[in-house]
Scaffold this motif. Structure first.
Motif, PDB file in Angstrom:
ATOM      1  N   ALA A 189       4.219  -2.189 -11.548  1.00 37.37           N
ATOM      2  CA  ALA A 189       2.899  -2.077 -10.931  1.00 37.37           C
ATOM      3  C   ALA A 189       1.803  -2.017 -11.982  1.00 37.37           C
ATOM      4  O   ALA A 189       0.670  -2.363 -11.727  1.00 37.37           O
ATOM      5  CB  ALA A 189       2.838  -0.834 -10.051  1.00 37.37           C
ATOM      6  N   ARG A 190       2.185  -1.557 -13.169  1.00 43.02           N
ATOM      7  CA  ARG A 190       1.153  -1.402 -14.190  1.00 43.02           C
ATOM      8  C   ARG A 190       1.163  -2.546 -15.188  1.00 43.02           C
ATOM      9  O   ARG A 190       0.508  -2.468 -16.216  1.00 43.02           O
ATOM     10  CB  ARG A 190       1.333  -0.071 -14.916  1.00 43.02           C
TER      11      ARG A 190
ATOM     12  N   LYS B 143     -11.684   6.081 -13.397  1.00 44.75           N
ATOM     13  CA  LYS B 143     -11.597   4.676 -12.989  1.00 44.75           C
ATOM     14  C   LYS B 143     -12.681   4.321 -11.977  1.00 44.75           C
ATOM     15  O   LYS B 143     -12.752   3.194 -11.518  1.00 44.75           O
ATOM     16  CB  LYS B 143     -10.218   4.394 -12.375  1.00 44.75           C
ATOM     17  N   GLY B 144     -13.476   5.282 -11.574  1.00 40.52           N
ATOM     18  CA  GLY B 144     -14.517   5.019 -10.582  1.00 40.52           C
ATOM     19  C   GLY B 144     -15.767   4.466 -11.234  1.00 40.52           C
ATOM     20  O   GLY B 144     -15.761   4.076 -12.400  1.00 40.52           O
TER      21      GLY B 144
ATOM     22  N   LEU C 143       2.051  13.246 -13.509  1.00 41.78           N
ATOM     23  CA  LEU C 143       1.332  11.980 -13.674  1.00 41.78           C
ATOM     24  C   LEU C 143       0.786  11.530 -12.335  1.00 41.78           C
ATOM     25  O   LEU C 143       1.484  11.570 -11.332  1.00 41.78           O
ATOM     26  CB  LEU C 143       2.293  10.913 -14.217  1.00 41.78           C
TER      27      LEU C 143
ATOM     28  N   PHE D 115      -0.114   5.170   0.763  1.00 39.29           N
ATOM     29  CA  PHE D 115      -0.884   5.033   2.006  1.00 39.29           C
ATOM     30  C   PHE D 115       0.003   4.319   3.016  1.00 39.29           C
ATOM     31  O   PHE D 115       0.364   3.162   2.819  1.00 39.29           O
ATOM     32  CB  PHE D 115      -2.158   4.233   1.709  1.00 39.29           C
TER      33      PHE D 115
ATOM     34  N   ASN E 266     -16.973  -2.441 -11.814  1.00 29.99           N
ATOM     35  CA  ASN E 266     -15.845  -1.719 -11.213  1.00 29.99           C
ATOM     36  C   ASN E 266     -14.613  -2.612 -11.245  1.00 29.99           C
ATOM     37  O   ASN E 266     -14.629  -3.725 -10.717  1.00 29.99           O
ATOM     38  CB  ASN E 266     -16.199  -1.337  -9.776  1.00 29.99           C
ATOM     39  N   SER E 267     -13.538  -2.127 -11.876  1.00 31.02           N
ATOM     40  CA  SER E 267     -12.392  -3.016 -12.093  1.00 31.02           C
ATOM     41  C   SER E 267     -11.692  -3.394 -10.795  1.00 31.02           C
ATOM     42  O   SER E 267     -11.132  -4.474 -10.679  1.00 31.02           O
ATOM     43  CB  SER E 267     -11.412  -2.389 -13.085  1.00 31.02           C
ATOM     44  N   TYR E 268     -11.748  -2.515  -9.773  1.00 29.01           N
ATOM     45  CA  TYR E 268     -11.124  -2.870  -8.491  1.00 29.01           C
ATOM     46  C   TYR E 268     -11.859  -4.035  -7.831  1.00 29.01           C
ATOM     47  O   TYR E 268     -11.248  -4.949  -7.295  1.00 29.01           O
ATOM     48  CB  TYR E 268     -11.126  -1.676  -7.538  1.00 29.01           C
TER      49      TYR E 268
ATOM     50  N   ALA F  19      -8.010  -1.938  -1.402  1.00 33.87           N
ATOM     51  CA  ALA F  19      -7.442  -0.653  -0.986  1.00 33.87           C
ATOM     52  C   ALA F  19      -7.572   0.353  -2.115  1.00 33.87           C
ATOM     53  O   ALA F  19      -7.892   1.519  -1.888  1.00 33.87           O
ATOM     54  CB  ALA F  19      -5.981  -0.828  -0.588  1.00 33.87           C
TER      55      ALA F  19
ATOM     56  N   TYR G 237      -4.815  -5.443  -2.154  1.00 34.54           N
ATOM     57  CA  TYR G 237      -4.303  -4.396  -3.047  1.00 34.54           C
ATOM     58  C   TYR G 237      -5.460  -3.752  -3.820  1.00 34.54           C
ATOM     59  O   TYR G 237      -5.571  -2.525  -3.909  1.00 34.54           O
ATOM     60  CB  TYR G 237      -3.285  -5.057  -3.984  1.00 34.54           C
TER      61      TYR G 237
ATOM     62  N   MET H  91      -7.637   9.709 -12.668  1.00 32.93           N
ATOM     63  CA  MET H  91      -6.247   9.423 -12.989  1.00 32.93           C
ATOM     64  C   MET H  91      -5.894  10.348 -14.152  1.00 32.93           C
ATOM     65  O   MET H  91      -6.732  10.549 -15.043  1.00 32.93           O
ATOM     66  CB  MET H  91      -6.064   7.977 -13.456  1.00 32.93           C
TER      67      MET H  91
ATOM     68  N   THR I 109       5.964   8.556  -9.291  1.00 41.05           N
ATOM     69  CA  THR I 109       5.155   8.427 -10.492  1.00 41.05           C
ATOM     70  C   THR I 109       4.009   9.425 -10.456  1.00 41.05           C
ATOM     71  O   THR I 109       3.413   9.709 -11.472  1.00 41.05           O
ATOM     72  CB  THR I 109       4.573   7.017 -10.648  1.00 41.05           C
TER      73      THR I 109
ATOM     74  N   ASP J 176      -1.402   8.162 -11.654  1.00 39.17           N
ATOM     75  CA  ASP J 176      -2.241   7.041 -12.099  1.00 39.17           C
ATOM     76  C   ASP J 176      -2.454   6.060 -10.954  1.00 39.17           C
ATOM     77  O   ASP J 176      -2.773   4.900 -11.166  1.00 39.17           O
ATOM     78  CB  ASP J 176      -1.612   6.342 -13.308  1.00 39.17           C
ATOM     79  N   LYS J 177      -2.208   6.532  -9.709  1.00 37.97           N
ATOM     80  CA  LYS J 177      -2.367   5.634  -8.558  1.00 37.97           C
ATOM     81  C   LYS J 177      -3.597   6.032  -7.743  1.00 37.97           C
ATOM     82  O   LYS J 177      -4.500   5.238  -7.548  1.00 37.97           O
ATOM     83  CB  LYS J 177      -1.152   5.717  -7.633  1.00 37.97           C
ATOM     84  N   VAL J 178      -3.588   7.240  -7.229  1.00 37.23           N
ATOM     85  CA  VAL J 178      -4.673   7.687  -6.361  1.00 37.23           C
ATOM     86  C   VAL J 178      -5.605   8.626  -7.123  1.00 37.23           C
ATOM     87  O   VAL J 178      -6.812   8.575  -6.978  1.00 37.23           O
ATOM     88  CB  VAL J 178      -4.092   8.401  -5.117  1.00 37.23           C
TER      89      VAL J 178
ATOM     90  N   LEU K  93      -9.391   3.781  -1.578  1.00 39.14           N
ATOM     91  CA  LEU K  93      -8.558   4.987  -1.564  1.00 39.14           C
ATOM     92  C   LEU K  93      -8.802   5.896  -2.757  1.00 39.14           C
ATOM     93  O   LEU K  93      -8.479   7.078  -2.712  1.00 39.14           O
ATOM     94  CB  LEU K  93      -7.072   4.607  -1.518  1.00 39.14           C
ATOM     95  N   THR K  94      -9.346   5.350  -3.842  1.00 34.26           N
ATOM     96  CA  THR K  94      -9.478   6.196  -5.023  1.00 34.26           C
ATOM     97  C   THR K  94     -10.910   6.632  -5.275  1.00 34.26           C
ATOM     98  O   THR K  94     -11.173   7.374  -6.196  1.00 34.26           O
ATOM     99  CB  THR K  94      -8.965   5.496  -6.299  1.00 34.26           C
ATOM    100  N   GLU K  95     -11.861   6.169  -4.464  1.00 33.03           N
ATOM    101  CA  GLU K  95     -13.252   6.590  -4.697  1.00 33.03           C
ATOM    102  C   GLU K  95     -13.469   8.024  -4.260  1.00 33.03           C
ATOM    103  O   GLU K  95     -12.927   8.475  -3.279  1.00 33.03           O
ATOM    104  CB  GLU K  95     -14.211   5.667  -3.947  1.00 33.03           C
TER     105      GLU K  95
ATOM    106  N   LYS L  97     -12.347  12.078  -8.216  1.00 36.75           N
ATOM    107  CA  LYS L  97     -10.932  11.851  -8.511  1.00 36.75           C
ATOM    108  C   LYS L  97     -10.752  11.227  -9.890  1.00 36.75           C
ATOM    109  O   LYS L  97     -11.500  10.346 -10.282  1.00 36.75           O
ATOM    110  CB  LYS L  97     -10.312  10.933  -7.460  1.00 36.75           C
TER     111      LYS L  97
ATOM    112  N   GLU M  88       2.317   1.466  -3.637  1.00 39.28           N
ATOM    113  CA  GLU M  88       1.365   1.622  -4.738  1.00 39.28           C
ATOM    114  C   GLU M  88       0.511   2.876  -4.614  1.00 39.28           C
ATOM    115  O   GLU M  88       0.186   3.512  -5.599  1.00 39.28           O
ATOM    116  CB  GLU M  88       0.458   0.387  -4.833  1.00 39.28           C
ATOM    117  N   TYR M  89       0.075   3.177  -3.376  1.00 37.08           N
ATOM    118  CA  TYR M  89      -0.864   4.293  -3.207  1.00 37.08           C
ATOM    119  C   TYR M  89      -0.317   5.416  -2.327  1.00 37.08           C
ATOM    120  O   TYR M  89      -1.014   6.404  -2.094  1.00 37.08           O
ATOM    121  CB  TYR M  89      -2.173   3.785  -2.592  1.00 37.08           C
TER     122      TYR M  89
ATOM    123  N   LEU N  20       0.813  -1.222   0.000  1.00 39.93           N
ATOM    124  CA  LEU N  20       0.000   0.000   0.000  1.00 39.93           C
ATOM    125  C   LEU N  20       0.848   1.274   0.000  1.00 39.93           C
ATOM    126  O   LEU N  20       0.545   2.210  -0.740  1.00 39.93           O
ATOM    127  CB  LEU N  20      -1.001  -0.012   1.169  1.00 39.93           C
TER     128      LEU N  20
END
Lengths: 212, 231
Positions: free
Chosen positions: B23-24, A177-178, A149, A44, B104-106, B225, B222, A128, A62, A151-153, B229-231, A126, A41-42, A38
């Motif tokens: 990561a991607r 992405k939501g 950039l 966090f 939702n892809s997550y 989270a 992962y 990306m 990134t 593309d994580k959070v 965290l991104t919503e 939010k 990647e984020y 976490l």
């Protein structure tokens, strides 16, 4: 292939062993998630292990590319020149875009090297995104410069000023992405030649107004 | 106990570091994305390549398949189970993209992570011992295959796909996925077959599946989270 008679018989594991294995798997996963995955990647980092191991840098590096926008001396943006005269009046632009879940859009201005813009964009959720540019003269068809950039959070807004490092198209790729629609409002002023929007099909030319 | 825990941590780290070089890696990369977005009309070769690339670099699909074929010794069984997985993910890939079903892809990727946990738990006889029954393994592969297909669909839907030649392109992507799957499975099968000839295989099978379960938990966490965290 191995013959059927070679298939070995396995002594079935006990319930205790299975329960122990499952708990260990879950605990190890939780430790690795919170200690490493976490934060990296984020960004966090509730246990502060990411900062200690330098992993949050990974998420941040990134997320922004400060070297292209901010000078190393004092962290403040440094203009290339105090005064840059231009032959024409500058353009102003205001756009409202809607991004449905899972979709991306790209909005770019064509600018001459050294031309300046100021911009603000604000979204209802939010996104990306990548603020980037493609020079007219590029070494290969896939070449682009990345300015910012995440593309994580993701972010819901960004404001700044920009000096084109090359003659070409410069702007943003946003991706939703939501699972809800997101509206973006972009305002920009600068010495633009033209504007283009890429939303799937062929790029679309967008009208620009001269400053009044 | 401590030795075993340490082994699991090391095995999991090795597994994760092997499968997470980028990561991607899981997403169709940016230049590929540009191609997909700029593409108009049929492009069977490129879409096939993207499908194969996604499968070979998609560690979640690979971990699940490792779990599925871990105890399959006969080629006939391997073919049967992998076919069920293929039917499952092809159905939802086609229905998802053509029918415009947006997931939702997550959440989908979290369920895919859980499929790895499920299969690893199944491999250490968890269901047999705790529920007293062995849930049908073929149905499980088919049903989880459906979720993996939705995962593939959300990856393609991230781009505004041109309606021009859409069906041909999705079918090409699907064919590519199967080619990638055969390539990856061949590697896994060679490694497993060799490992099975060694004494260590059965001794380490339990621990390996525990590590596989850990990997599944990490993938699930992962993605969850990411959702939170991104919503």
């Amino acid at each position: 292939m191995i013959q059927e008679k070679d298939i070995p018989q396995i002594a079935a594991p006990t319930r205790k062993a299975i329960a122990k294995a499952t708990v260990i798997a879950a605990v190890v996963a939780l430790i690795l998630l919170f200690a490493a995955v976490l934060p990296a990647e984020y960004g966090f980092d509730p246990l502060r292990t990411g900062a200690a191991l330098g992993l949050t840098e990974l998420a941040r590096s990134t997320a922004t590319k400060p070297e292209s926008a901010i000078s190393a001396t004092n962290g403040q943006p440094q203009p290339n020149a105090t005064y840059t005269p231009q032959a024409r009046i500058y353009k102003v632009d205001s756009e409202d875009l809607l991004l449905t879940p899972g979709h991306g859009v790209e909005f770019k201005y064509h600018m001459q090297k050294g031309a300046v813009m100021v911009y603000s964009w604000k979204a209802s959720g939010k996104l990306m995104f990548e603020f980037h540019g493609e020079p007219d003269q590029k070494p290969n068809p896939d070449y682009y410069d990345s300015y910012e950039l995440d593309d994580k959070v993701g972010k819901a807004e960004s404001y700044g000023s920009f000096t084109a490092p090359s003659t070409g198209i410069h702007g943003w790729f946003w991706e939703n992405k939501g699972d809800k629609n997101v509206e973006i409002h972009l305002t920009a002023a600068g010495f633009f030649d033209s504007a283009k929007m890429f939303a799937g099909g062929d790029p679309e030319d967008m009208p620009l107004e001269d400053a009044k | 106990m401590i030795k075993r825990t340490l082994f699991i941590i090391i095995a999991t780290l090795a597994l994760v570091s092997f499968f997470l070089p980028d990561a991607r890696a899981h997403n169709v990369s940016r230049n590929d994305a540009k191609f997909v977005q700029a593409n108009q009309g049929r492009a069977m070769g490129p879409f096939m390549y993207l499908g194969a690339k996604h499968m070979v670099t998609g560690y979640d699909h690979l971990l699940f398949l490792v779990g599925v074929i871990f105890f399959l010794y006969r080629l006939k069984d391997v073919v049967q189970y992998v076919s069920l997985f293929t039917i499952g993910h092809s159905v939802t890939l086609l229905v998802g993209v053509l029918g415009g079903v947006h997931a939702n892809s997550y959440i989908i990727d979290a369920i895919i992570g859980l499929s790895v946990v499920y299969k690893a738990f199944d491999n250490i006889d968890g269901f047999k011992r705790f529920l007293g029954i062995q849930p049908n393994t073929k149905w499980a592969v088919l049903i989880f295959g459906l979720f993996h297909g939705f995962g593939l669909a959300t990856k393609l839907q991230e781009f505004a796909l041109s309606q021009n030649g859409l069906v041909a392109n999705i079918v090409s992507f699907n064919v590519g996925v199967e080619i990638g799957q055969v390539l990856a499975l061949t590697g896994v099968l060679i490694a497993l077959s060799y490992w099975r000839t060694r004494d260590g295989f059965l001794r380490h099978a339990f621990v390996t599946n525990t590590a596989l379960m850990t990997g599944g938990f990490i993938l699930t966490g992962y993605q969850l989270a990411g959702y939170l965290l991104t919503e």
